[in-house]
Design a protein around this motif. Structure first.
Motif, PDB file in Angstrom:
ATOM      1  N   GLU A 248      -3.201  26.816 -23.103  1.00  0.00           N
ATOM      2  CA  GLU A 248      -3.214  28.188 -22.586  1.00  0.00           C
ATOM      3  C   GLU A 248      -4.637  28.721 -22.452  1.00  0.00           C
ATOM      4  OE1 GLU A 248      -1.016  32.470 -23.519  1.00  0.00           O
ATOM      5  OE2 GLU A 248      -1.067  30.917 -25.047  1.00  0.00           O
ATOM      6  N   ASN A 249      -4.910  29.254 -21.262  1.00  0.00           N
ATOM      7  CA  ASN A 249      -6.176  29.955 -20.993  1.00  0.00           C
ATOM      8  C   ASN A 249      -7.381  29.066 -21.277  1.00  0.00           C
ATOM      9  OD1 ASN A 249      -7.706  32.120 -20.135  1.00  0.00           O
ATOM     10  ND2 ASN A 249      -7.694  33.155 -22.099  1.00  0.00           N
ATOM     11  N   ASN A 250      -7.325  27.832 -20.792  1.00  0.00           N
ATOM     12  CA  ASN A 250      -8.427  26.892 -20.961  1.00  0.00           C
ATOM     13  C   ASN A 250      -9.095  26.620 -19.613  1.00  0.00           C
ATOM     14  OD1 ASN A 250      -7.996  26.079 -23.878  1.00  0.00           O
ATOM     15  ND2 ASN A 250      -6.002  25.570 -23.016  1.00  0.00           N
ATOM     16  N   GLU A 251     -10.356  26.199 -19.680  1.00  0.00           N
ATOM     17  CA  GLU A 251     -11.073  25.759 -18.488  1.00  0.00           C
ATOM     18  C   GLU A 251     -11.351  24.272 -18.612  1.00  0.00           C
ATOM     19  OE1 GLU A 251     -15.376  26.353 -16.215  1.00  0.00           O
ATOM     20  OE2 GLU A 251     -14.794  27.705 -17.840  1.00  0.00           O
ATOM     21  N   VAL A 252     -10.876  23.500 -17.616  1.00  0.00           N
ATOM     22  CA  VAL A 252     -11.015  22.049 -17.632  1.00  0.00           C
ATOM     23  C   VAL A 252     -11.794  21.667 -16.379  1.00  0.00           C
ATOM     24  CG1 VAL A 252      -9.778  19.870 -17.808  1.00  0.00           C
ATOM     25  CG2 VAL A 252      -8.775  21.939 -18.772  1.00  0.00           C
ATOM     26  N   LEU A 260      -5.747   7.489 -15.229  1.00  0.00           N
ATOM     27  CA  LEU A 260      -4.762   8.557 -15.080  1.00  0.00           C
ATOM     28  C   LEU A 260      -5.240   9.841 -15.785  1.00  0.00           C
ATOM     29  CD1 LEU A 260      -1.821   9.377 -14.223  1.00  0.00           C
ATOM     30  CD2 LEU A 260      -1.098   8.616 -16.517  1.00  0.00           C
ATOM     31  N   GLY A 261      -5.091  10.971 -15.047  1.00  0.00           N
ATOM     32  CA  GLY A 261      -5.315  12.275 -15.658  1.00  0.00           C
ATOM     33  C   GLY A 261      -6.768  12.598 -15.926  1.00  0.00           C
ATOM     34  N   GLY A 262      -7.502  12.967 -14.874  1.00  0.00           N
ATOM     35  CA  GLY A 262      -8.906  13.344 -15.077  1.00  0.00           C
ATOM     36  C   GLY A 262      -9.050  14.523 -16.013  1.00  0.00           C
ATOM     37  N   GLY A 263      -8.168  15.539 -15.842  1.00  0.00           N
ATOM     38  CA  GLY A 263      -8.200  16.686 -16.737  1.00  0.00           C
ATOM     39  C   GLY A 263      -7.442  16.428 -18.011  1.00  0.00           C
ATOM     40  N   ILE A 264      -6.123  16.193 -17.885  1.00  0.00           N
ATOM     41  CA  ILE A 264      -5.304  15.881 -19.059  1.00  0.00           C
ATOM     42  C   ILE A 264      -4.268  14.824 -18.675  1.00  0.00           C
ATOM     43  CG2 ILE A 264      -5.599  18.172 -20.093  1.00  0.00           C
ATOM     44  CD1 ILE A 264      -2.830  18.919 -19.158  1.00  0.00           C
ATOM     45  N   THR A 265      -3.909  14.031 -19.671  1.00  0.00           N
ATOM     46  CA  THR A 265      -2.822  13.069 -19.518  1.00  0.00           C
ATOM     47  C   THR A 265      -1.787  13.332 -20.610  1.00  0.00           C
ATOM     48  OG1 THR A 265      -4.152  11.334 -18.488  1.00  0.00           O
ATOM     49  CG2 THR A 265      -2.170  10.636 -19.644  1.00  0.00           C
ATOM     50  N   LEU A 266      -0.510  13.368 -20.211  1.00  0.00           N
ATOM     51  CA  LEU A 266       0.575  13.676 -21.125  1.00  0.00           C
ATOM     52  C   LEU A 266       1.531  12.484 -21.165  1.00  0.00           C
ATOM     53  CD1 LEU A 266       1.204  17.258 -19.695  1.00  0.00           C
ATOM     54  CD2 LEU A 266      -0.135  16.679 -21.726  1.00  0.00           C
ATOM     55  N   ALA A 280     -12.490  20.283 -10.283  1.00  0.00           N
ATOM     56  CA  ALA A 280     -13.385  19.141 -10.042  1.00  0.00           C
ATOM     57  C   ALA A 280     -13.229  18.022 -11.070  1.00  0.00           C
ATOM     58  CB  ALA A 280     -14.846  19.615  -9.986  1.00  0.00           C
ATOM     59  N   ASN A 281     -12.005  17.775 -11.512  1.00  0.00           N
ATOM     60  CA  ASN A 281     -11.732  16.614 -12.356  1.00  0.00           C
ATOM     61  C   ASN A 281     -11.331  15.446 -11.458  1.00  0.00           C
ATOM     62  OD1 ASN A 281     -11.753  18.064 -15.125  1.00  0.00           O
ATOM     63  ND2 ASN A 281     -10.351  19.295 -13.887  1.00  0.00           N
ATOM     64  N   SER A 282     -11.470  14.233 -11.953  1.00  0.00           N
ATOM     65  CA  SER A 282     -11.189  13.086 -11.083  1.00  0.00           C
ATOM     66  C   SER A 282     -10.556  11.945 -11.873  1.00  0.00           C
ATOM     67  CB  SER A 282     -12.476  12.603 -10.411  1.00  0.00           C
ATOM     68  OG  SER A 282     -13.421  12.190 -11.385  1.00  0.00           O
ATOM     69  N   ALA A 283      -9.703  11.190 -11.148  1.00  0.00           N
ATOM     70  CA  ALA A 283      -9.042  10.008 -11.725  1.00  0.00           C
ATOM     71  C   ALA A 283      -8.496   9.168 -10.578  1.00  0.00           C
ATOM     72  CB  ALA A 283      -7.918  10.424 -12.672  1.00  0.00           C
ATOM     73  N   ASN A 284      -8.013   7.971 -10.933  1.00  0.00           N
ATOM     74  CA  ASN A 284      -7.352   7.160  -9.926  1.00  0.00           C
ATOM     75  C   ASN A 284      -6.049   7.823  -9.503  1.00  0.00           C
ATOM     76  OD1 ASN A 284      -5.311   4.765  -9.259  1.00  0.00           O
ATOM     77  ND2 ASN A 284      -7.405   4.094  -8.761  1.00  0.00           N
ATOM     78  N   HIS A 285      -5.253   8.262 -10.464  1.00  0.00           N
ATOM     79  CA  HIS A 285      -4.048   9.046 -10.226  1.00  0.00           C
ATOM     80  C   HIS A 285      -4.169  10.346 -11.030  1.00  0.00           C
ATOM     81  CE1 HIS A 285      -2.320   5.284  -8.779  1.00  0.00           C
ATOM     82  NE2 HIS A 285      -1.262   5.956  -8.326  1.00  0.00           N
ATOM     83  N   GLY A 286      -3.712  11.434 -10.427  1.00  0.00           N
ATOM     84  CA  GLY A 286      -3.695  12.700 -11.164  1.00  0.00           C
ATOM     85  C   GLY A 286      -5.082  13.196 -11.514  1.00  0.00           C
ATOM     86  N   GLY A 288      -6.186  16.193 -11.558  1.00  0.00           N
ATOM     87  CA  GLY A 288      -6.089  17.314 -12.479  1.00  0.00           C
ATOM     88  C   GLY A 288      -5.244  16.990 -13.686  1.00  0.00           C
ATOM     89  N   ILE A 289      -3.980  16.610 -13.451  1.00  0.00           N
ATOM     90  CA  ILE A 289      -3.024  16.348 -14.532  1.00  0.00           C
ATOM     91  C   ILE A 289      -2.303  15.031 -14.253  1.00  0.00           C
ATOM     92  CG2 ILE A 289      -0.967  17.181 -15.744  1.00  0.00           C
ATOM     93  CD1 ILE A 289      -1.738  20.016 -14.917  1.00  0.00           C
TER      94      ILE A 289
END
Length: 717
Positions: A248-252, A260-266, A280-286, A288-289
């Protein structure tokens, strides 16, 4: 020696050899009192406080189960605990350790924690180092205002926690740590963990969770954190496995994952992402998320500028079953050169075929490609999807952001996304029907800038109120008044163009006046703009009383006295038309008068509130004084002698000028002739009668009156 004596001597020896420790709640000073932090912990009792001066302390410390406070006196910028010296042994390389049941009363605050390489542990995973900077095991300390940087470990290079039931991390900077997994923070088998207001940046993990790795924890709450430029194989910012997560209310921003998951992976987690920004997050897949099974709710989030080299620049999943709901969010300007810039699930896979996606009241506006690329049918309603999608109230038109070039993705007033949502589901904070996207368009008018309140008449109770409505002219303005902000009553309704109002409450005392713009029935979020004024009790307007005017006849000085009827700010004294300002507190004045010239005097008081009161006046006349002389002292040298006789003769017969003819008139007969010098000669040399008064001393002519003139001379000033 008797046994009792030996016991007594032993006790005495203990007191002599070992210094007494301070009582519980005492302060331990490092290094002035105790040379090292660990020695202070060893000596401290629960409830004690250890105060550490600035410096670098080369040691690895262990709280030893003690609920003590360890705090620096000058903050983390100048106070360092460096664990590279391995003072507890090579296997115990964590810079700070909590592993003996410490509670929230064990406090660590105000340090830079660096140089640790972790505690060597063997478990089902194998033998690895855990917790380079801080190692927490089955403990719940309080850690605040610390910097964790330049540490290394396999798991949790900056911070490691295992088996803690409750933990709060707050106001930390976790930077430049590197390891195998969770290089900033690693959590495993924990209960409730809160991580708030932390900056976690530039950490590098070889596998998962560049910034944070969460594993089999009951609930982890991440609030108001910034995760910037962290890297990992999966979950460049955050990796969450088999855990509950509230994000909640975070900057990534600018995090990177190779897979997988430049910002977060779940991974198989129940997660909620609220009011957060992924940029501006980056990954092969996802980019952002990224998801690998589990459930995810995204609400009021912005995902922009994220990149996926394969697919799913904003959100992507693996083949495992996922359930995703995206509500009231904006996914825009994400890019994937080879696939969907929006949401991607793999096609016809064991999990992907039954995965679900709900998209509601959101905006998917990405440059190119298929916004929703999943093998099952999505439930889409009241959303913008640039590539189109079947659903209820799905738009394909430009959402018209305020300024996408500068990163402002709020809605322009002309946006087609305003008020087009389902009012049965949502209501915007301004009370209108819901807008689409992460940022609603506030249709409430802006509050007015500060008001100007002042007394119209300083001696009255009328208040003048003025304001600037600016460029956004409201429909109307509602004025209210009261003595308490919670008990205002309506005063007036004015046109929206009005810029002022005059109001007389008819009484004195504090008063609050408020103005609130109204547009379309809506008022500003912040409420009315108010000003407060204290209306003074009007000063009594009583003029000057009992004016007394007199003069001193000898000095010809005017003397005035009076009674002030009220408190005045000043008193104007007018003398024959010439003004002189006196202080309001005076009640008398002296002034020189010109002999023979009538002097008109006026006193005009002014009250403290500026009122000009009625004048009082009088007139003084100081008469011209009679000349003073010595009879017979014709030459006016204060001596009666022959010189005066000669002066008389020259004046009588040769018209020698004389200042005082009365002084020449020795016999006081009112005439100047030869009888006057004869009279003086007889007085001087033949015992004649003295001249009539004034004789020998200066004085005025007692009379009778005559036509002779006289001016005061130097002998009779």
């Amino acid at each position: 020696m008797p046994r009792q004596s030996a016991l007594v001597l032993g006790i005495l020896w203990g007191f002599l050899v070992w210094p007494a420790a301070p009582c519980s709640g005492a302060d331990w000073l490092v290094p002035s009192q105790v040379p090292t932090i660990q020695q202070a912990i060893d000596s401290a009792l629960p409830g004690d406080q250890i105060l550490v001066d600035p410096g670098t302390y080369q040691e690895n410390i262990n709280f030893l189960g003690k609920d003590v406070t360890l705090i620096s006196t000058a903050g983390p910028a100048v106070t360092f605990i460096d664990g590279s010296a391995l003072t507890q042994g090579t296997a115990l390389g964590s810079t700070v350790t909590f592993s003996s049941g410490e509670t929230g009363a064990a406090i660590l605050s105000g340090f830079t924690i660096q140089g640790g390489n972790g505690t060597l542990l063997t478990d089902a995973l194998g033998t690895y180092r855990r917790g380079g900077g801080i190692h927490v095991s089955v403990a719940s300390p309080t850690i605040d205002n610390c910097h964790l940087k330049n540490n290394s470990s396999d798991f949790g290079s900056g911070f490691y926690a295992q088996g803690t039931l409750s933990l709060t991390l707050q106001n930390l900077q976790i930077m430049n740590n590197s390891g195998l997994e969770g290089s900033g923070i690693y959590l495993i088998d924990c209960g409730i963990v809160s991580i708030e207001q932390c900056n976690i940046s530039e950490n590098q993990a070889m596998t998962a969770g560049g910034a944070i790795s969460i594993n089999t924890c009951t609930q982890v709450n991440l609030r108001q954190n910034t995760l910037i430029s962290n890297t990992a194989l999966i979950g460049g910012g955050v990796y969450c496995r088999l855990s509950g997560l509230l994000f909640e209310n975070n900057e990534v921003q600018s995090n990177e994952a190779s897979l997988l998951g430049g910002g977060i992976t779940l991974y198989q987690s129940a997660s909620s992402c609220i009011d957060s920004v992924f940029v501006a997050n980056s990954a092969n897949h996802g980019g952002g998320i990224g998801l690998d099974g589990g459930t995810l709710t995204v609400e009021k989030c912005l995902l922009t500028g994220n990149i996926a080299t394969t697919a799913g620049a904003a959100v992507a999943s693996t083949i495992n079953l996922v359930s995703v709901e995206i509500r009231r969010s904006t996914l825009t300007f994400n890019s994937s050169p080879n696939g969907s810039p929006g949401v991607f699930y793999p096609p016809l896979s064991a999990g992907g075929a039954t995965s679900t996606l709900v998209l509601s009241h959101s905006i998917l506006w990405n440059p190119t490609g298929l916004e929703i690329d999943i093998p099952t049918f999505s439930q889409v309603d009241h959303s913008v999807v640039s590539s189109g999608y079947p659903g209820t109230s799905v738009l394909v038109s430009d959402p018209l952001f305020q300024s996408s070039a500068t990163g402002d993705f709020s809605l322009d007033p002309s946006s087609p996304c305003i008020d087009v949502g389902d009012s049965l589901l949502y209501t915007d904070p301004d009370g209108t029907s819901p807008d689409l996207g992460a940022y609603y368009f506030d249709q409430r008018p802006p509050a007015l800038p500060p008001l100007t309140c002042q007394l119209e008449d300083p001696c009255g109770t009328t208040v003048s109120l003025s304001w600037d409505v600016g460029t956004q002219i409201p429909d109307s303005l509602q004025l209210s008044v009261g003595t308490d902000l919670t008990q205002l009553v309506p005063l007036a309704a004015l046109p929206g163009t009005a810029s002022g109002y005059t109001f007389d409450p008819g009484s004195s005392g504090p008063l609050i006046l408020c103005v609130e713009p109204v547009t379309g029935g809506l008022t500003p979020e912040s409420g009315p703009t108010c000003c407060e004024i204290d209306i003074p009790v009007p000063a009594p307007q009583i003029p000057i009383l009992d004016l007394q005017c007199s003069y001193d006849p000898l000095s010809c000085t005017g003397e005035l006295s009076w009674t002030n009827g009220a408190t005045y700010s000043n008193i104007e004294l007018i003398v024959n038309g010439q003004s002189l300002m006196l202080p309001g507190s005076v009640n008398s004045a002296n002034l020189p008068l010109t002999p023979g010239l009538p002097t008109a005097l006026q006193l005009i008081p002014q009250t403290s509130c500026g009122a000009i009161l009625a004048a009082v006046e009088c007139q003084l006349l100081c008469p011209i004084p009679e000349p003073r002389f010595i009879r017979g002292d014709a030459n006016m040298d204060s001596i009666l002698n022959v010189a005066d006789v000669l002066f008389q003769l020259e004046h009588i017969h040769q018209s020698l000028p004389a200042n005082c003819q009365d002084a020449i008139d020795c016999n006081d007969d009112g005439a100047l002739d030869i009888s006057d010098p004869i009279f003086l000669l007889l007085f001087l040399f033949d015992n004649g009668q003295p001249p009539p008064a004034p004789t020998l001393n200066c004085g005025t002519d007692p009379g009778p009156a005559d036509s002779l003139n006289c001016l005061n001379g130097l002998n009779c000033p």
